[in-house]
Enzyme design. Structure first.
Site, PDB file in Angstrom:
ATOM      1  CE1 TYR A   1     -16.533  40.042 -31.326  1.00  0.00           C
ATOM      2  CE2 TYR A   1     -17.234  41.256 -33.161  1.00  0.00           C
ATOM      3  CZ  TYR A   1     -16.297  40.549 -32.528  1.00  0.00           C
ATOM      4  OH  TYR A   1     -15.051  40.432 -33.186  1.00  0.00           O
TER       5      TYR A   1
ATOM      6  CB  THR B   1     -13.825  43.825 -33.911  1.00  0.00           C
ATOM      7  OG1 THR B   1     -14.936  44.205 -34.698  1.00  0.00           O
ATOM      8  CG2 THR B   1     -14.324  44.220 -32.751  1.00  0.00           C
TER       9      THR B   1
END
Ligand code: UFG
Length: 342
Positions: free
Chosen positions: A147, A123
């Site tokens: 995250y 990501t």
């Protein structure tokens, strides 16, 4: 018949989720058979349409070893992860356990089963608050949430497995995944939904109240945040290209998947308003903590290494496909659940 001998299986963890299910669809279109492992904690049974679903967890080493022995996959695509930025901050143990420890278990099962090719769902959140856009893969990775840190830890682990064990690993760093393959019955169905495009469409359809615009005083042309929205079908295509490249290339690669063309929150609202035929109900809300003003990719490496460019990521195309999915979600999903039940 030995399953692995005649069919090119790919083990897809998280194949019942948003990006994972679109990758399964693309794998099937390209002549592979996706074998999904998903614990259905956030994924959906109805989204698994192109190969078998094994309901189970990536923390289950025995299960992984058995599935690998049975199907002899040529590679693993790893999507299974918890991915809510806000939640990650309040439940770090769960995020590190699932995203990091779970990935180590998966890598060990692959080693045991002799599978060497690994495509990892990473990501742009691994970059954190960037100084400059567009963001190249060489930009410093300083994630600002749990995250993002969990995904960066996995990238680091992959580098170590590459040098220690000769793993062949590609980390694909997505920017903002959006859109749907509504014609094939899959799309974005997060619970809870936090992403801009489905929320704006929900507001336009009257399924929820006005969309809150998180800040209109950023240093951007219209004051709202800029993001790089990339169609989930384009992401899926990049995974198959990375898989094919990995047959001939060893080592570790990290590649951005974005368009390089950012859109503001107001531009997204305008595109949805155009599709809806009337302006989307809105209100200005306070800034959301941790939102950088602009995040968009330098997509050159993906073109160079994978021959990939985003083809379906024009904003109007993204919105049209997402609209087709959200405008009739229950009907489509109910129909599919019924088909699965008979
Ligand atoms: N936004 C609003 N209102 C909303 C929801 C979002 O104005 O109700 C804005 C956000 O502030 C942001 C943009 O819309 O400027 C996009 O927000 P999303 O939540 O859709 O996406 P993010 O850019 O926050 O998140 C994406 C990925 C994450 C990843 C993150 C890294 O979806 O998985 O980038 O920053 F972690």
């Amino acid at each position: 018949m030995e399953l692995g001998s005649t069919m090119r299986h790919v083990l897809v963890t998280g194949g019942a989720g948003y990006v994972g299910s679109h990758a399964c669809r693309m794998l099937a279109k390209c002549g592979y058979k996706p074998i999904t492992i998903d614990n259905l904690s956030t994924g959906h049974r109805w989204a698994v349409r192109w190969g078998p679903l094994i309901v189970g967890d990536i923390a289950d080493h025995r299960l992984l070893v058995d599935v690998i022995a049975k199907y002899r996959p040529v590679a693993v695509m790893h999507f299974a992860a918890l991915s809510l930025v806000g939640e990650s901050g309040t439940q770090p143990a769960r995020y590190y356990d699932n995203n990091v420890a779970g990935t180590i278990t998966l890598l060990q099962a692959m080693q045991q089963g002799g599978v060497n090719r690994f495509i990892f769902s990473s990501t742009c959140a691994t970059y954190g608050q960037v100084e400059h856009c567009p963001i190249a893969e060489t930009a410093p990775q300083v994630p600002i949430n749990t995250y993002g840190r969990s995904k960066l830890m996995v990238e680091t682990i992959l580098r170590d497995f590459v040098s220690a064990h000769g793993l062949n690993a590609t980390a694909l760093r997505y920017f903002n995944a959006a859109g749907a393959a509504a014609e094939d019955g899959i799309g974005e169905a997060h619970q809870p939904e936090t992403h801009l495009i489905p929320l704006v469409i929900g507001a336009a359809l009257g399924q929820r109240g006005p969309i809150g615009i998180f800040g209109d005083d950023y240093a951007t042309p219209d004051g709202t945040c800029l993001r790089d929205y990339v169609h989930v079908n384009d992401l899926a295509t990049a995974h198959v290209l990375a898989l094919e490249r990995s047959a001939a290339q060893d080592g570790f690669s990290a590649i951005n998947l974005g368009t390089g063309r950012p859109y503001s929150v107001l531009e997204v609202l305008a595109a949805v308003g155009l599709r809806a035929g009337c302006p989307v109900p809105r209100k200005i809300a306070p800034r959301r903590a941790g939102d950088p003003a602009a995040l968009y990719a330098d997509p050159h490496l993906a073109r160079e290494m994978l021959g990939w460019t985003a083809r379906e990521s024009d904003l109007n195309k993204i919105v049209d496909s997402a609209w087709a999915w959200h405008a009739a979600p229950m009907e489509g999903r109910d129909r599919m659940e019924v088909r699965l039940a008979v």
